[in-house]
Design a protein around this motif. Structure first.
Motif, PDB file in Angstrom:
ATOM      1  N   ASN A  11       6.572   6.681  15.035  1.00 53.31           N
ATOM      2  CA  ASN A  11       7.529   5.423  14.699  1.00 53.31           C
ATOM      3  C   ASN A  11       7.090   5.145  13.175  1.00 53.31           C
ATOM      4  OD1 ASN A  11       9.313   5.297  17.076  1.00 53.31           O
ATOM      5  ND2 ASN A  11       7.577   4.051  17.927  1.00 53.31           N
ATOM      6  N   LEU A  12       6.792   6.166  12.628  1.00 46.30           N
ATOM      7  CA  LEU A  12       6.246   5.901  10.956  1.00 46.30           C
ATOM      8  C   LEU A  12       7.050   6.618  10.154  1.00 46.30           C
ATOM      9  CD1 LEU A  12       2.209   6.230  11.503  1.00 46.30           C
ATOM     10  CD2 LEU A  12       3.631   4.240  11.448  1.00 46.30           C
ATOM     11  N   GLY A  13       8.247   7.470  10.598  1.00 46.03           N
ATOM     12  CA  GLY A  13       9.100   7.914   9.995  1.00 46.03           C
ATOM     13  C   GLY A  13       9.742   7.159   8.741  1.00 46.03           C
ATOM     14  N   GLY A  14      10.125   5.910   9.145  1.00 42.50           N
ATOM     15  CA  GLY A  14      10.941   5.233   8.406  1.00 42.50           C
ATOM     16  C   GLY A  14      10.057   4.688   6.957  1.00 42.50           C
ATOM     17  N   ARG A  15       8.750   5.068   6.866  1.00 40.57           N
ATOM     18  CA  ARG A  15       7.965   4.691   5.725  1.00 40.57           C
ATOM     19  C   ARG A  15       7.949   5.857   4.597  1.00 40.57           C
ATOM     20  NH1 ARG A  15       2.806   2.211   8.921  1.00 40.57           N
ATOM     21  NH2 ARG A  15       3.934   0.576   9.965  1.00 40.57           N
ATOM     22  N   ILE A  16       8.510   6.861   5.209  1.00 39.09           N
ATOM     23  CA  ILE A  16       8.438   8.045   4.109  1.00 39.09           C
ATOM     24  C   ILE A  16       9.756   7.846   3.074  1.00 39.09           C
ATOM     25  CG2 ILE A  16       8.981  10.722   4.058  1.00 39.09           C
ATOM     26  CD1 ILE A  16       7.996  10.767   7.095  1.00 39.09           C
ATOM     27  N   VAL A  17       9.257   7.759   1.933  1.00 40.40           N
ATOM     28  CA  VAL A  17      10.142   7.567   0.811  1.00 40.40           C
ATOM     29  C   VAL A  17      10.636   8.807   0.375  1.00 40.40           C
ATOM     30  CG1 VAL A  17       9.311   5.361   0.201  1.00 40.40           C
ATOM     31  CG2 VAL A  17       8.476   7.243  -0.850  1.00 40.40           C
ATOM     32  N   ALA A  18       9.906   9.951   0.274  1.00 41.04           N
ATOM     33  CA  ALA A  18      10.218  11.394  -0.082  1.00 41.04           C
ATOM     34  C   ALA A  18       9.555  12.443   0.347  1.00 41.04           C
ATOM     35  CB  ALA A  18      10.297  11.122  -2.009  1.00 41.04           C
ATOM     36  N   MET A  19      10.150  13.546   0.396  1.00 37.78           N
ATOM     37  CA  MET A  19       9.451  14.992   0.634  1.00 37.78           C
ATOM     38  C   MET A  19      10.020  15.783  -0.453  1.00 37.78           C
ATOM     39  SD  MET A  19       9.375  15.226   4.519  1.00 37.78           S
ATOM     40  CE  MET A  19       8.880  17.091   4.417  1.00 37.78           C
ATOM     41  N   GLU A  20       8.698  16.495  -1.136  1.00 36.98           N
ATOM     42  CA  GLU A  20       8.915  17.379  -1.989  1.00 36.98           C
ATOM     43  C   GLU A  20       8.158  18.785  -1.830  1.00 36.98           C
ATOM     44  OE1 GLU A  20       7.963  16.043  -5.684  1.00 36.98           O
ATOM     45  OE2 GLU A  20       9.099  13.860  -5.482  1.00 36.98           O
ATOM     46  N   ILE A  47       5.126   6.286   1.720  1.00 36.32           N
ATOM     47  CA  ILE A  47       4.373   7.516   1.877  1.00 36.32           C
ATOM     48  C   ILE A  47       5.274   8.561   1.271  1.00 36.32           C
ATOM     49  CG2 ILE A  47       3.541   9.207   3.244  1.00 36.32           C
ATOM     50  CD1 ILE A  47       3.541   7.297   5.724  1.00 36.32           C
ATOM     51  N   LEU A  48       4.624   9.077   0.348  1.00 34.83           N
ATOM     52  CA  LEU A  48       5.131  10.267  -0.261  1.00 34.83           C
ATOM     53  C   LEU A  48       4.609  11.596   0.177  1.00 34.83           C
ATOM     54  CD1 LEU A  48       6.781  11.908  -2.805  1.00 34.83           C
ATOM     55  CD2 LEU A  48       4.810  11.285  -4.230  1.00 34.83           C
ATOM     56  N   ILE A  49       5.329  12.642   0.691  1.00 37.34           N
ATOM     57  CA  ILE A  49       4.713  13.612   1.316  1.00 37.34           C
ATOM     58  C   ILE A  49       5.124  15.032   0.311  1.00 37.34           C
ATOM     59  CG2 ILE A  49       4.472  15.242   3.383  1.00 37.34           C
ATOM     60  CD1 ILE A  49       5.387  13.133   4.997  1.00 37.34           C
ATOM     61  N   PHE A  50       4.098  15.924  -0.268  1.00 40.85           N
ATOM     62  CA  PHE A  50       4.541  16.899  -1.025  1.00 40.85           C
ATOM     63  C   PHE A  50       3.596  18.204  -0.777  1.00 40.85           C
ATOM     64  CE2 PHE A  50       2.312  14.145  -3.406  1.00 40.85           C
ATOM     65  CZ  PHE A  50       1.332  14.736  -4.225  1.00 40.85           C
ATOM     66  N   THR A  76       0.846  -1.296  -0.203  1.00 43.86           N
ATOM     67  CA  THR A  76      -0.148  -0.076   0.031  1.00 43.86           C
ATOM     68  C   THR A  76       1.096   1.203   0.104  1.00 43.86           C
ATOM     69  OG1 THR A  76      -1.873  -1.057   1.310  1.00 43.86           O
ATOM     70  CG2 THR A  76      -1.647   1.077   1.308  1.00 43.86           C
ATOM     71  N   THR A  77       0.654   1.967  -1.114  1.00 39.34           N
ATOM     72  CA  THR A  77       1.428   3.336  -1.071  1.00 39.34           C
ATOM     73  C   THR A  77       0.730   4.555  -0.878  1.00 39.34           C
ATOM     74  OG1 THR A  77       1.489   3.235  -3.485  1.00 39.34           O
ATOM     75  CG2 THR A  77       3.236   2.278  -2.493  1.00 39.34           C
ATOM     76  N   VAL A  78       0.925   5.429  -0.435  1.00 40.83           N
ATOM     77  CA  VAL A  78       0.229   6.653  -0.094  1.00 40.83           C
ATOM     78  C   VAL A  78       0.997   7.973  -0.730  1.00 40.83           C
ATOM     79  CG1 VAL A  78      -0.558   8.236   1.586  1.00 40.83           C
ATOM     80  CG2 VAL A  78      -1.103   5.944   1.810  1.00 40.83           C
ATOM     81  N   GLY A  79       0.385   8.738  -1.155  1.00 43.32           N
ATOM     82  CA  GLY A  79       1.053   9.979  -1.655  1.00 43.32           C
ATOM     83  C   GLY A  79      -0.041  11.304  -1.148  1.00 43.32           C
ATOM     84  N   LEU A  80       0.631  12.023  -0.409  1.00 46.11           N
ATOM     85  CA  LEU A  80      -0.106  13.072   0.428  1.00 46.11           C
ATOM     86  C   LEU A  80       0.497  14.426   0.032  1.00 46.11           C
ATOM     87  CD1 LEU A  80      -1.716  13.909   3.078  1.00 46.11           C
ATOM     88  CD2 LEU A  80       0.495  13.287   4.250  1.00 46.11           C
ATOM     89  N   TRP A  81      -0.706  15.182  -0.464  1.00 49.61           N
ATOM     90  CA  TRP A  81      -0.200  16.724  -0.765  1.00 49.61           C
ATOM     91  C   TRP A  81      -0.928  17.377   0.644  1.00 49.61           C
ATOM     92  CZ3 TRP A  81      -3.024  20.993  -0.365  1.00 49.61           C
ATOM     93  CH2 TRP A  81      -2.317  22.213  -1.136  1.00 49.61           C
TER      94      TRP A  81
END
Length: 134
Positions: free
Chosen positions: A105-114, A85-88, A3-8
């Motif tokens: 303890n969910l920070g390891g799931r963040i793959v990128a921030m833009e 998790i992609l956060i932008f 499950t992948t999540v993109g979050l604006w």
């Protein structure tokens, strides 16, 4: 499939795009937070008793922060099951959310921030789809 999540995200709303083996799902979470507390364009009140009528700055800041905490809790609950998790977004909210995720303890799931300017919901969905399907 993972499950992948993109979050604006900004301080007013979060658009969450969840991509899983079930397909894509988009959720919008509104913060209902007014603009950051402050006086109107630096204007000063004429009467000397204005301070008695105005809410204290620290009180407004606490109220603003309290609203944001409820908002971030709702966003974290919506993305808690994500593997990646992609956060932008345009402003400070993405960094504030990253700190919240690390604290939970969910920070390891963040793959990128833009840093990205305002986007329509369709543009957000397309960006997430393109990012995870490279």
């Amino acid at each position: 499939m993972k499950t992948t999540v993109g979050l604006w995200i900004d301080h007013r709303k979060a658009v969450i795009v969840v991509v899983s083996d079930k397909g894509e799902e988009t959720t919008v979470i509104e913060s209902h937070v007014e603009k950051h507390a402050g006086r109107v364009a630096g204007a000063r009140a004429k009467p000397s008793y204005e301070a008695q009528k105005a809410q204290a700055d620290d009180s407004r800041q606490r109220e603003f922060t309290g609203h944001l905490n409820v908002y971030y809790d709702e966003v974290v609950a919506a993305i808690r099951d994500a593997d990646s998790i992609l956060i932008f977004g345009p402003g400070e909210a993405k960094g504030e959310l990253k700190k919240r995720l690390e604290r939970d303890n969910l920070g390891g799931r963040i793959v990128a921030m833009e840093t990205v300017d305002k986007l329509t919901d369709r543009q957000i969905t397309a960006k997430v789809r393109d990012y995870f399907h490279k």
